[in-house]
Enzyme design. Structure first.
Site, PDB file in Angstrom:
ATOM      1  CE  LYS A   1      22.667 -17.771  11.098  1.00 37.45           C
ATOM      2  NZ  LYS A   1      22.353 -16.579  11.781  1.00 37.45           N
TER       3      LYS A   1
ATOM      4  CG  HIS B   1      27.561 -12.890  10.954  1.00 46.26           C
ATOM      5  ND1 HIS B   1      27.224 -13.963  11.020  1.00 46.26           N
ATOM      6  CD2 HIS B   1      26.491 -12.296  10.451  1.00 46.26           C
ATOM      7  CE1 HIS B   1      25.898 -14.174  10.899  1.00 46.26           C
ATOM      8  NE2 HIS B   1      25.750 -13.024  10.165  1.00 46.26           N
TER       9      HIS B   1
ATOM     10  CG  HIS C   1      18.694 -15.672  12.835  1.00 45.66           C
ATOM     11  ND1 HIS C   1      19.552 -15.438  14.041  1.00 45.66           N
ATOM     12  CD2 HIS C   1      19.212 -15.026  11.772  1.00 45.66           C
ATOM     13  CE1 HIS C   1      20.498 -14.626  13.385  1.00 45.66           C
ATOM     14  NE2 HIS C   1      20.591 -14.387  12.098  1.00 45.66           N
TER      15      HIS C   1
ATOM     16  CG  ASP D   1      26.686 -40.443  10.135  1.00 44.20           C
ATOM     17  OD1 ASP D   1      25.771 -40.354   9.281  1.00 44.20           O
ATOM     18  OD2 ASP D   1      27.808 -40.712   9.598  1.00 44.20           O
TER      19      ASP D   1
ATOM     20  CG  ASP E   1      30.417 -14.903  36.650  1.00 37.81           C
ATOM     21  OD1 ASP E   1      30.754 -13.882  36.271  1.00 37.81           O
ATOM     22  OD2 ASP E   1      29.764 -15.065  37.440  1.00 37.81           O
TER      23      ASP E   1
ATOM     24  CE  LYS F   1      24.751 -14.236  14.156  1.00 39.61           C
ATOM     25  NZ  LYS F   1      24.704 -12.821  13.940  1.00 39.61           N
TER      26      LYS F   1
END
Length: 513
Positions: A177, A410, A175, A182, A417, A412
């Site tokens: 991403k 979408h 999952h 470079d 704190d 996440k």
């Protein structure tokens, strides 16, 4: 003589076998490593990153990419600015205008000498094998699929049928991403490749969030890419789809024709105003980041203990005494999670959760595993916000998604704190046990301030429902519509969505979501 019914059975069986048929081809699988830090320093991006870091005492710089068009422009910018290497890791790969432009740009970059490595979860490659193999036929481009099946690759239906021989393995996906250019600039967050992640879909878009980052955390993210790229579950796409050595040229011509036909696209016109010499950030927040990722072997091992996953590492690295904010597209707290959340709330920690409403979610079955816990959470002072699908015209701030008739969350992200984690990790069992995930934990005062402003936007009644308990202990949904406050006592959503949510809860699918 066989009956007509028997003939039809044999015909259907042969048809199914032809759909599921697959084969592998002998392909040399080379070990690759990211660009060295010394070589990275000599690139255009490496020089810009070094110059920015030289003026700071903190080791890392971060830019929040909340706007979808800006997030896409940053990615296109990295492709155009990379001089030596571009690494891309994604779960899904759509076939819209944004993906076609990216593929075209990758071919141009490879023609200019950039080594491109594209790692796609095998589910994300279903139906696109020939195109990816054509892309990989370029000498400078390498494409691998993660946790692949050699059969049923042409259609999602046949893929599902092929998965029944080993459903436990096929339930587990990469999952992650990640973009790294470079070994100097990285983008990490929740966005896959597809129009809906970049505000380019006319009907439905996702509100999402990424970091663009420079500094010491980037080589660590590159290391994570290398670990996945060289793992045995990452296989060259050519092993499953044979194309001729010049297939990339036909793909390049096809993409060029399509782009010419869509040259007047309003979305692409916005990109033309972006300078090639502009770095993929406008404002950098300075602080210290910690890259975290699941072991790639998580997909091929037994169900891990949660303490051995990214969540366990995140728990050890964070402190929590004042405020916990969870923004999760798919929020499935489970009984142990609910117990932990109410313990925090009972001892005075402000617990705030933003997730999708039943109306906005693209997975009503997930909502069905979250919804039954709402009364318990609210009774202990946990605050719940559910993103509404409709968007007010003309607004492009924070989680608002302009230009579409409907939107879904979408993002996440979790804040503890003064620490912020952004990545691919949802607050659900799938992210904990079944998928591999990746993200960055950051301590930065200015970044937290920017994130808290984003949270405030997401909690606004013009954007999200505030879920509350009535004096009778029932749920209500508070919202603002056209400047007027309303309170709903029945959960918004059509009958089909309610049925799917009910079915998920009834079948106790919680652990698998």
């Amino acid at each position: 003589m066989p009956s007509a019914w028997r003939w039809s059975q044999w015909f259907c069986l042969l048809w199914l076998c032809s759909l599921l048929a697959g084969c592998t081809h002998a392909v040399v699988r080379e070990h690759h490593s990211a660009l060295s830090l010394a070589d990275a320093r000599d690139t255009w991006l490496g020089t810009r990153a070094h110059q920015a870091l030289a003026e700071q005492t903190e080791p890392d710089g971060f830019a929040l990419l909340a706007n979808g068009q800006q997030a896409f422009a940053a990615r296109v910018g990295l492709i155009r600015q990379a001089q030596r290497e571009l690494d891309i890791q994604t779960y899904l790969l759509g076939d819209g205008q944004t993906t076609r432009l990216i593929l075209s740009q990758l071919l141009e970059a490879a023609e200019e000498g950039v080594r491109v490595r594209l790692l796609v979860d095998d589910i994300g490659a279903v139906g696109q094998g020939e195109r990816l193999a054509a892309l990989s036929s370029h000498p400078g481009i390498h494409v691998r699929v993660y946790n692949p099946l050699p059969v049923g690759r042409g259609h999602m239906l046949t893929r599902v049928l092929a998965s029944v021989v080993n459903p436990a393995q096929q339930h587990r996906r990469m999952h992650n991403k990640l973009w790294v250019a470079d070994n100097s600039v990285a983008i990490v967050g929740g966005r896959n490749l597809g129009d809906e992640y970049f505000d380019a879909n006319d009907s439905r878009n996702f509100a999402d969030l990424d970091f663009a980052t420079i500094g010491a955390v980037v080589p660590e993210l590159s290391r994570s890419f290398d670990v996945y790229w060289n793992h045995g579950l990452a296989q060259p796409i050519e092993r499953y789809h044979a194309v001729n050595s010049g297939a990339w040229q036909a793909l390049k011509a096809e993409l060029a024709t399509w782009l010419d036909d869509n040259a007047d696209s309003e979305y692409f016109n916005e990109l033309r105003h972006r300078s090639r010499n502009a770095p993929p950030w406008e404002t950098l927040h300075w602080g210290e980041g910690l890259a975290m990722w699941d072991s790639p072997g998580k997909l091929s091992s037994a169900t891990p203990d949660w303490s051995d996953t990214l969540l366990g590492e995140l728990t050890e690295a964070t402190e929590l005494s004042q405020r916990l904010v969870i923004i999760s597209a798919y929020f499935v707290p489970t009984e142990p999670g609910v117990k932990r959340l109410i313990e925090l709330a009972d001892r005075g920690v402000s617990v705030e959760i933003i997730t999708n409403s039943l109306e906005s979610t693209d997975a009503a079955v997930v909502h069905g595993a979250y919804a039954p816990w709402r009364k318990t959470l609210l009774a202990h002072g946990v605050r719940l916000y559910e993103l509404r699908p409709e968007q007010e015209a003309g607004s492009d701030d924070g989680m608002r998604v302009p230009g579409a008739s409907a939107s879904a969350l979408h993002i996440k992200a979790l804040s503890f704190d003064d620490q912020l984690f952004v990545g691919s990790f949802n607050a659900d069992p799938r992210s904990i046990y079944w998928n591999t995930e990746l993200g960055v934990l950051v301590r930065s005062e200015s970044l937290m301030q920017a994130f808290n402003e984003l949270v405030a936007v997401g909690q606004a009644p013009s954007l999200s429902y505030r879920v509350d308990l009535t004096p009778d202990g029932e749920l209500s949904w508070r919202l603002e519509r056209e400047g007027e406050m309303e309170i709903l006592t029945a959960e918004p959503g059509n009958a089909w969505r309610h049925f799917n949510a009910w079915l998920s809860h009834t079948l106790k699918l919680e652990r698998w979501l």
